[in-house]
Scaffold this motif. Structure first.
Motif, mmCIF file in Angstrom:
data_model
loop_
_atom_site.group_PDB
_atom_site.id
_atom_site.type_symbol
_atom_site.label_atom_id
_atom_site.label_comp_id
_atom_site.label_asym_id
_atom_site.label_seq_id
_atom_site.Cartn_x
_atom_site.Cartn_y
_atom_site.Cartn_z
ATOM 1 N N ALA A 130 0.808 -1.221 0.000
ATOM 2 C CA ALA A 130 0.000 0.000 0.000
ATOM 3 C C ALA A 130 0.837 1.266 0.000
ATOM 4 N N LEU A 131 1.891 1.308 0.821
ATOM 5 C CA LEU A 131 2.694 2.525 0.901
ATOM 6 C C LEU A 131 3.550 2.729 -0.344
ATOM 7 N N ASP A 132 3.891 1.650 -1.029
ATOM 8 C CA ASP A 132 4.599 1.788 -2.302
ATOM 9 C C ASP A 132 3.679 2.391 -3.358
ATOM 10 N N VAL A 133 2.400 1.996 -3.322
ATOM 11 C CA VAL A 133 1.417 2.604 -4.222
ATOM 12 C C VAL A 133 1.265 4.080 -3.886
ATOM 13 N N MET A 134 1.214 4.400 -2.594
ATOM 14 C CA MET A 134 1.105 5.800 -2.186
ATOM 15 C C MET A 134 2.301 6.600 -2.672
ATOM 16 N N ASP A 135 3.499 6.016 -2.611
ATOM 17 C CA ASP A 135 4.690 6.698 -3.128
ATOM 18 C C ASP A 135 4.488 7.087 -4.588
ATOM 19 N N THR A 136 3.942 6.156 -5.367
ATOM 20 C CA THR A 136 3.730 6.404 -6.793
ATOM 21 C C THR A 136 2.689 7.489 -7.015
ATOM 22 N N VAL A 137 1.612 7.453 -6.237
ATOM 23 C CA VAL A 137 0.573 8.476 -6.349
ATOM 24 C C VAL A 137 1.147 9.853 -6.017
ATOM 25 N N VAL A 138 1.903 9.930 -4.929
ATOM 26 C CA VAL A 138 2.513 11.199 -4.524
ATOM 27 C C VAL A 138 3.442 11.715 -5.621
ATOM 28 N N ALA A 139 4.252 10.828 -6.180
ATOM 29 C CA ALA A 139 5.193 11.237 -7.223
ATOM 30 C C ALA A 139 4.467 11.769 -8.454
ATOM 31 N N GLU A 140 3.393 11.089 -8.871
ATOM 32 C CA GLU A 140 2.649 11.526 -10.044
ATOM 33 C C GLU A 140 1.950 12.855 -9.800
ATOM 34 N N LEU A 141 1.416 13.042 -8.606
ATOM 35 C CA LEU A 141 0.806 14.330 -8.283
ATOM 36 C C LEU A 141 1.846 15.442 -8.340
ATOM 37 N N GLY A 142 3.030 15.173 -7.806
ATOM 38 C CA GLY A 142 4.098 16.167 -7.862
ATOM 39 C C GLY A 142 4.465 16.531 -9.290
ATOM 40 N N ARG A 143 4.537 15.513 -10.156
ATOM 41 C CA ARG A 143 4.862 15.776 -11.560
ATOM 42 C C ARG A 143 3.785 16.623 -12.234
ATOM 43 N N ALA A 144 2.557 16.497 -11.739
ATOM 44 C CA ALA A 144 1.461 17.278 -12.304
ATOM 45 C C ALA A 144 1.350 18.664 -11.673
ATOM 46 N N GLY A 145 2.210 18.956 -10.685
ATOM 47 C CA GLY A 145 2.171 20.252 -10.039
ATOM 48 C C GLY A 145 1.189 20.337 -8.893
ATOM 49 N N VAL A 146 0.931 19.189 -8.245
ATOM 50 C CA VAL A 146 -0.033 19.136 -7.156
ATOM 51 C C VAL A 146 0.671 18.699 -5.871
ATOM 52 N N LEU A 147 0.473 19.446 -4.797
ATOM 53 C CA LEU A 147 1.025 19.108 -3.494
ATOM 54 C C LEU A 147 0.138 18.083 -2.792
ATOM 55 N N VAL A 148 0.652 17.520 -1.694
ATOM 56 C CA VAL A 148 -0.082 16.493 -0.949
ATOM 57 C C VAL A 148 -0.098 16.828 0.529
ATOM 58 N N TRP A 149 -1.276 16.644 1.122
ATOM 59 C CA TRP A 149 -1.475 16.771 2.567
ATOM 60 C C TRP A 149 -1.934 15.409 3.055
ATOM 61 N N LEU A 150 -1.112 14.706 3.807
ATOM 62 C CA LEU A 150 -1.467 13.385 4.320
ATOM 63 C C LEU A 150 -2.368 13.529 5.544
ATOM 64 N N ASP A 151 -3.322 12.613 5.681
ATOM 65 C CA ASP A 151 -4.320 12.744 6.738
ATOM 66 C C ASP A 151 -4.550 11.416 7.440
ATOM 67 N N VAL A 152 -4.291 11.378 8.753
ATOM 68 C CA VAL A 152 -4.621 10.187 9.542
ATOM 69 C C VAL A 152 -6.142 10.168 9.714
ATOM 70 N N HIS A 153 -6.795 9.411 8.873
ATOM 71 C CA HIS A 153 -8.256 9.474 8.815
ATOM 72 C C HIS A 153 -8.927 8.501 9.776
ATOM 73 N N MET A 154 -8.375 7.295 9.869
ATOM 74 C CA MET A 154 -8.952 6.255 10.712
ATOM 75 C C MET A 154 -7.838 5.487 11.414
ATOM 76 N N LEU A 155 -8.196 4.760 12.467
ATOM 77 C CA LEU A 155 -7.276 3.827 13.112
ATOM 78 C C LEU A 155 -7.318 2.512 12.347
ATOM 79 N N GLU A 156 -8.454 1.794 12.398
ATOM 80 C CA GLU A 156 -8.645 0.640 11.519
ATOM 81 C C GLU A 156 -9.019 1.127 10.126
ATOM 82 N N SER A 157 -8.768 0.307 9.123
ATOM 83 C CA SER A 157 -9.176 0.651 7.765
ATOM 84 C C SER A 157 -10.676 0.442 7.637
ATOM 85 N N ASP A 158 -11.404 1.524 7.460
ATOM 86 C CA ASP A 158 -12.858 1.446 7.406
ATOM 87 C C ASP A 158 -13.388 2.776 6.900
#
Length: 258
Positions: A130-158
């Motif tokens: 999952a975190l490797d996929v997130m790395d790729t998403v973050v990188a592609e957003l950066g290439r498109a000129g988009v910043l990222v704000w990470l958010d601790v949304h839940m404890l369990e995945s739900d």
């Protein structure tokens, strides 16, 4: 992009129709995600006289959008529908310059391999954690000129949120406060050198936690983890911070709302 749709039906107690999309994308050297998006601002960002400015002191207005999914299925939603570079460019073309990307403490600490179906339009992501996929998403957003704000949304995945999902505070019976802190440390270390990640949401929607069935049919939330003397079906609320009034969490949230 070429997609095929297959359908299957289940005639059990609940009649269900399942649609599965399988997509393939031929990306050429001139295709999206090759650095042809808008440039990122001069970093780092900082606050100056009540405004966010870039490294040159120029005012930078955050225009954001939420990209949900990571806190539920382990990856941002939509990777089964379109190539990631196309999605990143779409976000930028709509006028957004920052994405709020939710994740769960569970994902940060266990780093599971998401189901291949949720990345069907991105074959190169199949089998990645999952975190490797997130790395790729973050990188592609950066290439498109988009910043990222990470958010601790839940404890369990739900899915979020309800008072009976046992996720209103920064700890519950499954994940301690130390787990929450370790997840923050993990993500901070992972993206410390990333120019695209500019901020963190420490905990989404702090709210009362009440005993009951999550979403009316899920696991039962027993609030006795908060205090063994409390009834399992009662409610608890967060203890707001102390100190100067303008820094107290509840007061700050109320002021922000005005």
């Amino acid at each position: 992009t070429r997609c095929e749709v297959t359908a299957s039906e289940s005639w059990g107690a609940d009649h269900e129709v399942l649609l599965r999309w399988t997509c393939a994308h031929d990306q050429t050297a001139d295709g999206p995600g090759r650095g042809d998006g808008a440039a990122l601002p001069e970093l780092p960002l900082r606050v100056q006289n009540g405004a966010i400015v870039d490294a040159r002191g120029e005012r930078f207005r955050l225009q954001g959008v939420n990209w949900a999914g990571g806190h539920i299925i382990g990856v941002p939603s939509g990777l089964d529908r379109a190539p990631i570079a196309d999605l990143a460019r779409l976000v930028r073309s709509l006028g957004f310059n920052i994405v709020r990307m939710p994740y769960s403490v569970e994902v940060a600490l266990t780093n599971p391999v998401p189901d291949a179906a949720v990345v069907a339009a991105n074959p190169g992501l199949r089998g990645l954690r999952a975190l490797d996929v997130m790395d790729t998403v973050v990188a592609e957003l950066g290439r498109a000129g988009v910043l990222v704000w990470l958010d601790v949304h839940m404890l369990e995945s739900d899915w979020c949120c309800t008072t009976t999902d046992c996720n209103g505070l920064w700890f519950n019976q499954a994940y301690s406060m130390e787990h929450w802190l370790e997840a923050l440390r993990t993500m901070a270390a992972r993206y410390a050198a990333s120019p695209t990640v500019v901020g963190f949401g420490l905990k989404n929607e702090i709210r009362p936690v009440c005993g009951g069935l999550s979403w009316g049919k899920g696991a039962f939330c027993n609030i006795s983890f908060y205090d063994p003397g409390l009834p399992a079906d009662g409610c608890v609320a967060a203890a707001w911070s102390t100190g100067p009034e303008h820094l107290q969490l509840k007061r700050a949230a109320e002021a922000g709302g005005r």
